[in-house]
Design a protein around this motif. Structure first.
Motif, short mmCIF file in Angstrom:
data_model
loop_
_atom_site.label_atom_id
_atom_site.label_comp_id
_atom_site.label_asym_id
_atom_site.label_seq_id
_atom_site.Cartn_x
_atom_site.Cartn_y
_atom_site.Cartn_z
N LEU A 32 42.09 44.19 36.73
CA LEU A 32 42.82 43.24 37.57
C LEU A 32 43.07 43.86 38.94
CD1 LEU A 32 45.44 42.11 34.91
CD2 LEU A 32 43.34 40.92 35.56
N GLU A 37 49.50 40.68 38.88
CA GLU A 37 50.25 41.44 37.89
C GLU A 37 50.02 40.87 36.49
OE1 GLU A 37 54.91 42.35 36.82
OE2 GLU A 37 54.35 42.01 38.91
N TYR A 38 49.66 41.74 35.55
CA TYR A 38 49.44 41.33 34.17
C TYR A 38 50.75 40.84 33.57
CZ TYR A 38 48.51 41.74 29.14
OH TYR A 38 48.40 41.49 27.80
N THR A 88 48.21 36.25 34.37
CA THR A 88 48.63 37.10 35.48
C THR A 88 49.54 36.30 36.41
OG1 THR A 88 46.67 36.52 36.77
CG2 THR A 88 46.53 38.51 35.42
N ASN A 102 38.59 39.58 39.93
CA ASN A 102 38.78 40.20 38.63
C ASN A 102 37.40 40.64 38.12
OD1 ASN A 102 39.71 40.94 36.10
ND2 ASN A 102 39.96 38.86 35.37
#
Length: 166
Positions: A32, A37-38, A88, A102
């Protein structure tokens, strides 16, 4: 900007080997980009608590990136490995038109690897946005935490008053 993006991964092992042949050490690596942000809670929810990363590494392969690794063990050739959904959150303060790419790599012993990139472009609405961050999400017991509050006006129609912080 500042919204949820759900990436859909549908890996498949396609080979000249006979259908149903075993392929060992199958692995998915999802990198990523910075600014994305995951979200583990959302990811668990949309996947029904299964098909979650085996490992999550922040700042890998370099600062700002997050690497998700799925170790799938032995799989069979010429099969789709299912669908993996990855939630995300994009940066609230990203400029209008910011693109995020990505990169996902599927690899297996004896078959090498193949990578695929997907790019999204975010838009920034005319809003006043607030973002709160902390220096370390998990501080040591009785350690000081440094919180940062950012306010940004993306609207050309609204001019907010200066905030009062207590």
């Amino acid at each position: 900007a500042g919204g949820t993006v759900v990436w859909e991964l549908t890996p498949a092992i396609v080979s000249e080997l006979a259908a149903g042949s075993d392929v060992n050490n199958v692995k998915i690596v999802d990198v990523l980009p910075p600014g994305v942000e995951y979200d583990p809670v959302c990811t668990s929810f949309v996947n029904g608590g299964v098909k979650l990363p085996t490992a999550i590494a922040a700042d890998t392969p370099s600062a700002g990136y997050t690497t998700l690794t799925y170790l799938l063990g032995t799989q069979q050739t010429n099969t789709v490995l299912g669908t993996y959904l990855v939630c995300t959150q994009t940066d609230d303060f990203a400029a209008n038109g910011t693109s995020y790419t990505n990169t996902v790599t599927l690899s297996a012993t004896g078959l090498g690897s193949v990578a695929d990139n997907h790019t999204i472009t975010v838009t920034q609405g005319s809003k006043v946005k607030i973002k709160k961050t902390v220096d370390h999400p998990l501080d040591l017991l009785d350690d000081d935490e440094v919180w940062t509050l950012q306010i940004r006006n993306f609207s050309q129609l609204v001019t907010p008053a200066t905030p009062t912080l207590l």
